[in-house]
Design a protein around this motif. Structure first.
Motif, short mmCIF file in Angstrom:
data_model
loop_
_atom_site.label_atom_id
_atom_site.label_comp_id
_atom_site.label_asym_id
_atom_site.label_seq_id
_atom_site.Cartn_x
_atom_site.Cartn_y
_atom_site.Cartn_z
N GLY A 8 40.30 3.94 37.33
CA GLY A 8 40.84 2.99 36.37
C GLY A 8 41.78 3.59 35.34
N LYS A 9 41.99 4.90 35.39
CA LYS A 9 42.90 5.57 34.45
C LYS A 9 44.21 5.87 35.16
CE LYS A 9 39.30 8.02 31.87
NZ LYS A 9 39.49 7.43 30.56
N SER A 10 45.32 5.56 34.52
CA SER A 10 46.62 5.87 35.11
C SER A 10 46.78 7.39 35.19
CB SER A 10 47.75 5.28 34.27
OG SER A 10 47.87 6.00 33.05
N LEU A 11 47.66 7.83 36.06
CA LEU A 11 47.92 9.27 36.14
C LEU A 11 48.43 9.81 34.81
CD1 LEU A 11 49.49 9.71 39.69
CD2 LEU A 11 47.16 10.19 38.95
N PRO A 19 41.33 18.37 30.75
CA PRO A 19 41.54 19.72 30.23
C PRO A 19 42.72 20.39 30.93
CG PRO A 19 39.22 19.37 30.69
CD PRO A 19 39.96 18.20 31.26
N LYS A 20 43.39 21.25 30.18
CA LYS A 20 44.57 21.95 30.69
C LYS A 20 44.35 23.46 30.61
CE LYS A 20 47.25 18.11 28.95
NZ LYS A 20 46.05 17.27 28.93
N ALA A 21 45.10 24.16 31.42
CA ALA A 21 45.06 25.63 31.36
C ALA A 21 45.67 26.06 30.03
CB ALA A 21 45.86 26.22 32.52
N PRO A 22 45.28 27.22 29.52
CA PRO A 22 45.87 27.71 28.27
C PRO A 22 47.40 27.72 28.37
CG PRO A 22 44.04 29.11 28.91
CD PRO A 22 44.29 28.15 30.04
N GLY A 23 48.05 27.05 27.45
CA GLY A 23 49.50 26.96 27.44
C GLY A 23 50.06 25.94 28.42
N GLY A 24 49.18 25.28 29.19
CA GLY A 24 49.64 24.32 30.19
C GLY A 24 49.82 22.93 29.63
N GLU A 25 50.57 22.13 30.35
CA GLU A 25 50.83 20.76 29.94
C GLU A 25 50.21 19.74 30.88
OE1 GLU A 25 54.99 20.13 29.29
OE2 GLU A 25 55.19 21.92 28.06
N ALA A 26 49.81 20.17 32.08
CA ALA A 26 49.25 19.26 33.07
C ALA A 26 47.75 19.44 33.16
CB ALA A 26 49.89 19.52 34.43
N GLY A 27 47.05 18.32 33.40
CA GLY A 27 45.60 18.39 33.60
C GLY A 27 45.28 19.23 34.83
N LEU A 28 44.20 19.98 34.75
CA LEU A 28 43.81 20.85 35.85
C LEU A 28 43.28 20.03 37.03
CD1 LEU A 28 42.06 23.62 33.75
CD2 LEU A 28 44.12 23.89 35.13
N VAL A 41 35.53 12.01 32.13
CA VAL A 41 36.49 13.07 31.83
C VAL A 41 35.67 14.33 31.51
CG1 VAL A 41 38.29 13.85 30.25
CG2 VAL A 41 38.24 11.46 30.99
N PRO A 42 35.93 15.42 32.21
CA PRO A 42 35.13 16.63 32.00
C PRO A 42 35.52 17.37 30.73
CG PRO A 42 36.85 17.10 33.55
CD PRO A 42 36.94 15.63 33.25
N SER A 43 34.56 18.13 30.24
CA SER A 43 34.85 19.03 29.12
C SER A 43 35.51 20.28 29.68
CB SER A 43 33.55 19.42 28.42
OG SER A 43 32.77 20.24 29.28
N PRO A 44 36.15 21.07 28.84
CA PRO A 44 36.69 22.35 29.34
C PRO A 44 35.62 23.23 29.97
CG PRO A 44 37.63 21.83 27.20
CD PRO A 44 36.54 20.82 27.45
#
Length: 77
Positions: A8-11, A19-28, A41-44
């Motif tokens: 139910g969540k859009s991309l 969560p994203k990688a350190p310095g990253g902009e995209a979800g892992l 939605v998971p925690s880091p």
């Protein structure tokens, strides 16, 4: 059209919330997989644990390679 959605969540929303990688902009990807499996939605920390689990299971037994190598080269995939 809404486009592709995960639970139910859009991309776009997934990319903002996961969560994203350190310095990253995209979800892992591990976070997206967690979301697909659990609906949450998971925690880091969840993503880190999942990544560690994937790495622990990443080896392929030698018997698998032996079996694949024994297949005829002309065999259809």
């Amino acid at each position: 059209a809404k486009g592709i959605a995960y639970r139910g969540k859009s991309l776009f929303d997934c990319n903002k919330e996961l969560p994203k990688a350190p310095g990253g902009e995209a979800g892992l990807p591990e976070g997206a997989f967690w979301l697909l499996l659990t609906g949450e939605v998971p925690s880091p920390e969840d993503v880190k644990a999942m990544t560690e689990e994937f790495h622990a299971r990443s080896s392929v037994p030698a018997e698998v390679y032996k079996t694949l190598d024994a297949l005829p080269k002309t065999m259809h995939p």
